[in-house]
Design an enzyme around this catalytic site. Sequence first.
Site, mmCIF file in Angstrom:
data_model
loop_
_atom_site.group_PDB
_atom_site.id
_atom_site.type_symbol
_atom_site.label_atom_id
_atom_site.label_comp_id
_atom_site.label_asym_id
_atom_site.label_seq_id
_atom_site.Cartn_x
_atom_site.Cartn_y
_atom_site.Cartn_z
ATOM 1 C CB SER A 146 -4.812 72.683 54.653
ATOM 2 O OG SER A 146 -3.787 73.086 53.601
ATOM 3 C CE1 TYR A 159 -3.564 66.944 56.054
ATOM 4 C CE2 TYR A 159 -3.241 69.069 54.345
ATOM 5 C CZ TYR A 159 -3.521 68.729 55.617
ATOM 6 O OH TYR A 159 -3.273 69.508 56.302
HETATM 7 N N1 LIG Z 1 2.223 71.023 59.362
HETATM 8 C C1 LIG Z 1 1.568 72.140 58.122
HETATM 9 O O1 LIG Z 1 2.390 71.538 57.535
HETATM 10 C C2 LIG Z 1 0.350 72.275 58.229
HETATM 11 C C3 LIG Z 1 0.351 72.611 56.536
HETATM 12 C C4 LIG Z 1 -1.013 72.843 56.695
HETATM 13 C C5 LIG Z 1 -2.213 72.362 57.587
HETATM 14 N N2 LIG Z 1 -1.548 71.812 58.754
HETATM 15 C C6 LIG Z 1 -3.247 72.034 59.498
HETATM 16 O O2 LIG Z 1 -2.648 72.012 60.611
HETATM 17 C C7 LIG Z 1 -3.484 71.650 61.725
HETATM 18 C C8 LIG Z 1 -2.519 71.084 62.668
HETATM 19 O O3 LIG Z 1 -1.091 70.403 62.077
HETATM 20 P P1 LIG Z 1 -0.019 70.199 62.968
HETATM 21 O O4 LIG Z 1 0.839 70.360 61.534
HETATM 22 O O5 LIG Z 1 0.211 71.257 63.939
HETATM 23 O O6 LIG Z 1 0.204 68.433 63.108
HETATM 24 P P2 LIG Z 1 0.804 67.940 64.184
HETATM 25 O O7 LIG Z 1 0.248 66.304 63.512
HETATM 26 O O8 LIG Z 1 1.835 67.735 64.591
HETATM 27 O O9 LIG Z 1 -0.296 68.096 65.561
HETATM 28 C C9 LIG Z 1 -2.162 67.766 65.346
HETATM 29 C C10 LIG Z 1 -2.531 66.939 66.593
HETATM 30 O O10 LIG Z 1 -3.160 66.880 65.886
HETATM 31 C C11 LIG Z 1 -4.094 65.900 67.382
HETATM 32 N N3 LIG Z 1 -4.989 64.956 66.781
HETATM 33 C C12 LIG Z 1 -4.876 64.353 65.562
HETATM 34 N N4 LIG Z 1 -5.594 63.260 65.659
HETATM 35 C C13 LIG Z 1 -6.863 63.628 66.450
HETATM 36 C C14 LIG Z 1 -7.934 63.225 66.664
HETATM 37 N N5 LIG Z 1 -8.845 62.646 66.001
HETATM 38 N N6 LIG Z 1 -8.597 63.945 67.833
HETATM 39 C C15 LIG Z 1 -7.454 64.449 68.444
HETATM 40 N N7 LIG Z 1 -6.522 64.995 68.066
HETATM 41 C C16 LIG Z 1 -6.176 64.715 67.822
HETATM 42 C C17 LIG Z 1 -2.665 65.039 67.029
HETATM 43 O O11 LIG Z 1 -1.986 63.832 68.024
HETATM 44 C C18 LIG Z 1 -1.914 66.097 66.923
HETATM 45 O O12 LIG Z 1 -0.984 66.464 68.764
HETATM 46 C C19 LIG Z 1 -3.634 70.265 61.147
HETATM 47 O O13 LIG Z 1 -5.029 69.921 60.871
HETATM 48 C C20 LIG Z 1 -3.433 70.124 59.546
HETATM 49 O O14 LIG Z 1 -4.019 69.476 58.594
HETATM 50 C C21 LIG Z 1 -1.182 72.123 58.320
#
Ligand SMILES: NC(=O)c1ccc[n+]([C@@H]2O[C@H](COP(=O)([O-])OP(=O)(O)OC[C@H]3O[C@@H](n4cnc5c(N)ncnc54)[C@H](O)[C@@H]3O)[C@@H](O)[C@H]2O)c1
Length: 263
Positions: A146, A159
């Site tokens: 991130s 986070y």
């Molecule tokens: N969406 C954003 O704005 C954003 C920004 C920066 C970083 N990220 C990072 O991108 C990655 C994906 O995020 P996203 O936005 O797609 O989130 P999301 O919540 O849409 O998807 C996350 C997925 O991870 C799975 N997950 C969560 N905890 C878990 C665990 N303990 N074991 C197995 N699976 C698990 C969830 O079930 C879900 O399917 C994350 O690491 C997040 O921190 C997202």
Amino acid sequence: MSSSSVESKTQVVMISGAARGIGAAVARTFAALGHPLALLDCQPDVTELARELAATYSVKTLGLILDVSDRSAVEQAVTRVEDQLGELHTLVNVAGILRLVPLLEMAAEDWDRTLAVNSTGVFNLSTSVARRLVTRRRGCIITVGSNAATTARTQMGAYAASKAASHQFTRCLGLELAPYGIRCNIVSPGSTDTDMQRQLWTSDEVPAGVLQGSPEQFRLGIPLQRIASPEDIANAVRFLASDEARHITLHDLRVDGGATLDA
Ligand SMILES: NC(=O)c1ccc[n+]([C@@H]2O[C@H](COP(=O)([O-])OP(=O)(O)OC[C@H]3O[C@@H](n4cnc5c(N)ncnc54)[C@H](O)[C@@H]3O)[C@@H](O)[C@H]2O)c1
């Protein structure tokens, strides 16, 4: 072709957090390229996505329900994937959670769980897969981190700390694996249109403060004036996994429309 890049269609790709958002977009991207896929998630519907991608793209897939913070479950899953799909080549760590709480109000459980999933989960999967990769001297690991790993944010202390840990872990792993020709890189999204992002919104519209900035939160806004789609992040992952990136390792590729001024 370099053996350290995902080019051959037979190379097996493992993706955590594949049921939703960015992980699902990464899964679709590699399925469209014809790769056998291991899809991991704690949500049971990851198995449905695995079936759907297998049918749509005629690729072998395996959907596994697990919690990435559970080290023995991860080890068992990696063994099962290699038994059923073949030798792993690429790991994409995407699973993550965000609990938005000011640090002084944060329960210890929120801190512990955030680090368990976002940091220890990356350690568990990466080391389990890397032990196999080093014996074959090929493969690559990409961690979706991130832009909060390097930019302080209000209410995101746990986070941001967890992402800083997974970033630096991935770089150090890359240093130790470089002699084996194995590359380890990071993709750092900014605001991306997924469930995780939408939990911060009060309607279906992107909040003005996300795009224009919000001084009370010390946010600058997004110079490109849009939030990312999950595919924007998946495309960066695909590049880093490809032979085009064969000389890139220990790199943090920021995909945030300029939101953190690449700082
Ligand atoms: N969406 C954003 O704005 C954003 C920004 C920066 C970083 N990220 C990072 O991108 C990655 C994906 O995020 P996203 O936005 O797609 O989130 P999301 O919540 O849409 O998807 C996350 C997925 O991870 C799975 N997950 C969560 N905890 C878990 C665990 N303990 N074991 C197995 N699976 C698990 C969830 O079930 C879900 O399917 C994350 O690491 C997040 O921190 C997202």
